[in-house]
Design a protein around this motif. Structure first.
Motif, PDB file in Angstrom:
ATOM      1  N   LEU A   1       1.124  14.623  44.032  1.00 37.31           N
ATOM      2  CA  LEU A   1       0.226  15.291  42.775  1.00 37.31           C
ATOM      3  C   LEU A   1      -0.686  16.093  42.850  1.00 37.31           C
ATOM      4  O   LEU A   1      -1.482  15.908  43.062  1.00 37.31           O
TER       5      LEU A   1
ATOM      6  N   TYR B   1      -3.252  18.790  41.665  1.00 38.91           N
ATOM      7  CA  TYR B   1      -4.182  19.205  40.356  1.00 38.91           C
ATOM      8  C   TYR B   1      -4.676  20.588  40.755  1.00 38.91           C
ATOM      9  O   TYR B   1      -5.219  20.798  41.647  1.00 38.91           O
ATOM     10  N   THR B   2      -4.938  21.126  39.199  1.00 35.58           N
ATOM     11  CA  THR B   2      -5.853  22.293  39.925  1.00 35.58           C
ATOM     12  C   THR B   2      -7.147  22.369  38.389  1.00 35.58           C
ATOM     13  O   THR B   2      -6.790  22.062  38.394  1.00 35.58           O
ATOM     14  N   SER B   3      -7.710  22.466  39.111  1.00 42.52           N
ATOM     15  CA  SER B   3      -9.400  21.756  38.505  1.00 42.52           C
ATOM     16  C   SER B   3      -9.819  22.861  38.140  1.00 42.52           C
ATOM     17  O   SER B   3      -9.651  24.380  38.370  1.00 42.52           O
TER      18      SER B   3
ATOM     19  N   GLU C   1      -6.789  24.436  44.390  1.00 47.59           N
ATOM     20  CA  GLU C   1      -5.783  23.308  43.814  1.00 47.59           C
ATOM     21  C   GLU C   1      -6.199  22.413  45.108  1.00 47.59           C
ATOM     22  O   GLU C   1      -6.100  22.450  46.478  1.00 47.59           O
TER      23      GLU C   1
ATOM     24  N   ARG D   1      -3.790  18.865  46.549  1.00 45.08           N
ATOM     25  CA  ARG D   1      -2.702  17.697  46.576  1.00 45.08           C
ATOM     26  C   ARG D   1      -2.929  16.512  47.061  1.00 45.08           C
ATOM     27  O   ARG D   1      -3.440  16.403  48.255  1.00 45.08           O
TER      28      ARG D   1
ATOM     29  N   MET E   1      -2.911  10.306  33.909  1.00 39.94           N
ATOM     30  CA  MET E   1      -3.382  10.803  33.521  1.00 39.94           C
ATOM     31  C   MET E   1      -3.596  11.562  32.269  1.00 39.94           C
ATOM     32  O   MET E   1      -5.053  11.993  31.925  1.00 39.94           O
TER      33      MET E   1
ATOM     34  N   GLN F   1      -1.415  17.510  31.024  1.00 43.08           N
ATOM     35  CA  GLN F   1       0.198  17.488  31.672  1.00 43.08           C
ATOM     36  C   GLN F   1       0.039  19.221  32.584  1.00 43.08           C
ATOM     37  O   GLN F   1       0.528  19.173  33.473  1.00 43.08           O
TER      38      GLN F   1
ATOM     39  N   SER G   1      -2.725  20.588  33.855  1.00 46.38           N
ATOM     40  CA  SER G   1      -3.502  20.683  34.503  1.00 46.38           C
ATOM     41  C   SER G   1      -3.108  20.085  36.326  1.00 46.38           C
ATOM     42  O   SER G   1      -2.848  20.498  37.272  1.00 46.38           O
ATOM     43  N   TYR G   2      -1.233  19.905  35.831  1.00 44.68           N
ATOM     44  CA  TYR G   2      -1.231  19.164  37.405  1.00 44.68           C
ATOM     45  C   TYR G   2       0.521  19.456  37.646  1.00 44.68           C
ATOM     46  O   TYR G   2       0.540  19.650  36.505  1.00 44.68           O
ATOM     47  N   THR G   3       1.043  18.789  37.925  1.00 48.87           N
ATOM     48  CA  THR G   3       2.255  19.182  39.317  1.00 48.87           C
ATOM     49  C   THR G   3       2.870  17.751  39.883  1.00 48.87           C
ATOM     50  O   THR G   3       2.134  17.505  40.688  1.00 48.87           O
TER      51      THR G   3
END
Length: 811
Positions: free
Chosen positions: A502, A504-506, A591, A593, A618, A625, A627-629
């Motif tokens: 996962l 996540y980009t803050s 980012e 992880r 989430m 969605q 903001s994350y992959t």
């Protein structure tokens, strides 16, 4: 058509005029291709499951490049007679680590011996701290202190030591190939442009060039990995007296898959060949009818493998079954030729060998060619599935069918021509009686056949609705196998066996450029990780949060401020910084992880539902969605299974339409085309229905079963209808059906018996997909037999005969 007949007669004359020359040419071609066939490869790597436009795969590659997760294998050590935290364990894993380090590509071996230990009272914020002197190898720690240190450790638990403290793990990390890494990065970048539809023609050509350049490097790396795993196995054996040792990792799984598939091809391929030879001898009672079909099968399979090797076409986990499937289809074609030849010879004992062969080809070239054509059409539809191994399988089977037709129609007559004529012995009586009995059911009780067919259709459709795609690699292997035991042990004792990332980009990056990670980012990551850990299937989770948890423990259970975290980051040893933070947080992009390991053996695990729950969670905690992959193997495998299910349904629908049109072109009659397609539809639906009712998942292996059922049913249908239409020109319906059953029906029975006996032997394999492939293939033969000999005659009477009678009456 006169031109077609002239061409056909010319081909037959050429074969029979120069049989020895044709045989020599075939021999030379086969020897040349057989030499190349040794280079034919099976590739079980994850890359074979994907097309270049797979967004999830490209995202996974980008994440791997951005955070640089290092290639590693896991070796677990479970002592039998002494505790994990003991001098005996330390000595053993130190010695084992040393031997593993001696392997050329191994960069380091990480274990509890060489990672920093932080006893209570020591912190991270001292500028003069030397982390290399804070390990079991270099420090002087009591066993009690170490036991306390490794209990519930925020980083090392389930990574280097299991939760129960009964086993430790060694992470064997490998050096990267800089050239391969650079080429992969360029390929990933171009693939990303391909998906964005912004790629130019020049870049497309560059992508193809890079793929060609990287291919030999990947092949070399695959061969090196095989050698490394085998060498590691030899090293590990020396330690198994004192401990249970297991190996895990993606490349270990790929190695095991190739080993098992290759072993099955050799062992069970030989068993199938022997079983088929014995059945041929039992059915025809003459060595020539064993030798000729087997030679035709060998030549077609070996030639195809050689051609694939020349063009660099590799078999994947899916297409490795093409050998068995080509064997079935070639054998079916040859059996029809054998039965036809024996029928002609028995009808006229004075006919010469050459004339009997000529008449056999004249009657059978058309049906054999059209049977191969329609089977190729069926497999050709797989090219549009959108799943790379399925696409490759479709192309491979088209090529394989070409060789099967060529060999059957060319090698069979010339082999027979060079042999002297012999009186034909009677066939096994029981087979003729079985065919006659089945034919009588369709002739005398068509209503019963109709009712049973409707019941089978209802059973099949309801079973198809129960199909699912839930499966795991662990369940591909019998519980008694080493690979299952190793995967299951790591899955349960070391926090999972399938990775899920996962990223996540803050949006809350600190305005102060000197701050590594803002407090809001830390709190958000902690919340995400906490919620992810609540899922039953979640095993170990690694992220920057683990480091902040460790820092908190070392700070008397008080969280560190942004500035303290930043100070800790810059004071860390570079290697320690990269290991514990660099692989999980990108300072430049913000980012983060979160590496989540899923326990595949979790009871009632539904992977699709788990992904939906993750997205819902989430959203619940306020993270959009965008903001994350989600990436990595868990997502890739689940995506491929879901697409597999969709493409299977769509592909089957396309196959039915195309085959109906093909039947229409061949027989030039809509009623005949409809009568021909119905048994094919019923056979494939019945196989899928059985899978649904028995809970057999539709996965990367069982997807081939529907194609096999279709190929077998199509072959039987073409031969049956072609002979029936010939017979109908001079006989009434019932006589035409009886004569067709006595010839083509017997051939269908023989083919069915041969394949059922041969492929049932795969039931003894250790590889569950091979077991299912063998048993479901045998079932496909039985279904094709029943629909061909019972249902098809009823459909011909209902759709063709009644229509003909009605038209005659109207006229």
């Amino acid at each position: 058509m006169p031109s077609t007949n002239n061409l056909l007669n010319g081909f037959i004359d050429l074969l029979l005029r120069w049989p020895k020359l044709v045989l020599v040419l075939f021999l030379l071609l086969t020897i040349a291709l057989a030499a190349k066939a040794r280079q034919f490869d099976i590739d079980a790597s994850p890359d074979t499951l994907l097309t270049k436009d797979n967004l999830l795969y490209t995202q996974t590659q980008l994440v791997n490049q951005r955070f640089s997760p290092q290639e590693f294998l896991l070796v677990t050590y479970t002592p039998k007679t002494h505790p994990v935290i003991s001098a005996e364990t330390f000595a053993a894993i130190s010695s084992l680590s040393g031997e593993l380090l001696a392997l050329e590509r191994v960069q380091s071996v990480r274990s509890i011996l060489n990672v920093p230990v932080f006893p209570q009272g020591q912190g991270l914020l001292s500028a003069d701290i030397d982390l290399t002197q804070m390990t079991i190898e270099t420090g002087d720690y009591s066993l009690d202190v170490l036991r306390e240190e490794f209990t519930d450790h925020p980083i090392y638990e389930n990574l280097l030591i299991n939760e129960d403290m009964t086993a430790v793990a060694l992470q064997v990390l490998f050096r990267s190939n800089a050239e391969l890494q650079d080429l992969d990065a360029q390929i990933t970048a171009l693939n990303q442009r391909y998906q964005d539809e912004s790629i130019t023609e020049e870049e497309t050509a560059e992508l193809e060039r890079l793929e060609e350049q990287v291919a030999p490097l990947r092949k070399e790396l695959s061969e090196i990995r095989v050698q490394e795993i085998e060498e590691m196995r030899r090293i590990i054996v020396n330690y198994t007296d004192d401990a249970d040792i297991h190996m895990g990792g993606a490349h270990v799984l790929g190695y095991q898959l190739i080993q098992i598939i290759t072993n099955d091809l050799v062992v069970f391929g030989s068993a199938i060949a022997i079983g088929i030879c014995l059945m041929l001898l039992l059915l025809f009672r003459a060595l020539r009818w064993v030798m000729i079909p087997i030679l035709c099968c060998i030549v077609s399979v070996v030639s195809t493998m050689g051609l694939f090797a020349i063009f660099g076409i590799k078999a994947t986990v899916i297409s490795s079954n093409f050998i068995a499937l080509q064997l079935i289809l070639t054998l079916a074609l040859v059996i029809h030729l054998v039965v036809q030849f024996r029928e002609i010879s028995a009808a006229d004992s004075d006919i010469s060998q050459k004339d009997a062969i000529r008449e056999t080809l004249r009657r059978k070239i058309g049906p054999c060619f059209f049977a191969g054509l329609t089977t190729s059409v069926g497999f050709g539809s797989l090219v549009f599935s959108g799943i790379q191994p399925v696409i490759d399988f479709g192309w491979m089977m088209i090529i394989a069918m070409f060789f099967s037709i060529l060999v059957s129609l060319t090698l069979f007559p010339v082999l027979l021509e060079v042999l002297s004529k012999k009186a034909q012995r009677e066939d096994l009586a029981i087979t003729g009686k079985l065919v006659s009995a089945l034919g009588n059911v369709s002739l005398r009780r068509p209503w019963l056949v109709g009712v049973l067919s409707l019941l089978v259709a209802a059973f099949s459709v309801s079973g198809v609705l129960l199909l699912n795609v839930e499966n795991s690699f662990i369940n591909y292997f019998k519980k008694s196998t080493l690979v299952h035991q190793e995967l299951a042990y790591i899955d349960q004792e070391f926090g999972g066996s399938t990775p899920l990332d996962l990223v996540y980009t803050s949006p809350d990056r600190s305005e102060n450029p000197d701050i590594v990670m803002s407090a809001i980012t830390v709190q958000t990551l902690q919340l995400i990780q906490h919620r992810m850990s609540e899922f039953e299937a979640t095993g170990r989770i690694l992220s920057a949060v683990n480091l902040t948890d460790l820092a908190r423990e070392l700070n008397n259970n008080r969280p560190l401020t942004e500035y303290e975290l930043t100070a800790a980051y810059w004071l860390m040893d570079e290697d320690f910084k990269d290991d514990l933070l660099g692989a999980f947080y990108n300072v430049d992009t913000g980012e983060a992880r979160i590496n989540i390991w899923i326990k595949d053996l979790t009871e009632d695990l539904n992977r699709a539902e788990l992904l939906e729950e993750i997205h819902a969670t989430m959203e619940e905690i306020g993270i959009p969605q965008s903001s994350y992959t989600l990436t990595n193997l868990f997502v890739l495998y689940q995506d491929i299974l879901q697409r597999l299910f969709t493409s299977q349904i769509m592909t089957l629908g396309l196959v039915y339409i195309v085959l109906t049109l093909t039947f229409l072109v061949i027989f030039r009659s809509i009623p005949v085309a409809i009568a021909a397609i119905i048994p094919n539809i019923l056979s494939t639906l019945a196989i899928l229905g059985v899978m649904g009712w028995l809970g057999i998942p539709l996965d990367l292996m069982t997807i081939t079963i529907a194609a096999i059922a279709m190929g077998i049913a199509v072959d039987d249908t073409i031969h049956f209808i072609h002979r029936y239409l010939d017979e109908r020109e001079s006989n009434n319906y019932e006589e035409a059906i009886k004569n067709t059953l006595a010839s083509v029906g017997v051939a269908i029975m023989y083919t069915s018996l041969l394949i059922v006996v041969g492929f049932s032997m795969l039931g003894f394999s250790d590889f569950v997909p091979s077991i299912l492939f063998g048993l479901l293939t045998a079932l496909s033969m039985v279904l094709a037999l029943l629909t061909g000999l019972c249902l098809l005659p009823v459909l011909l009477k209902l759709l063709v005969e009644k229509r003909t009678i009605a038209q005659t009456s109207a006229a």
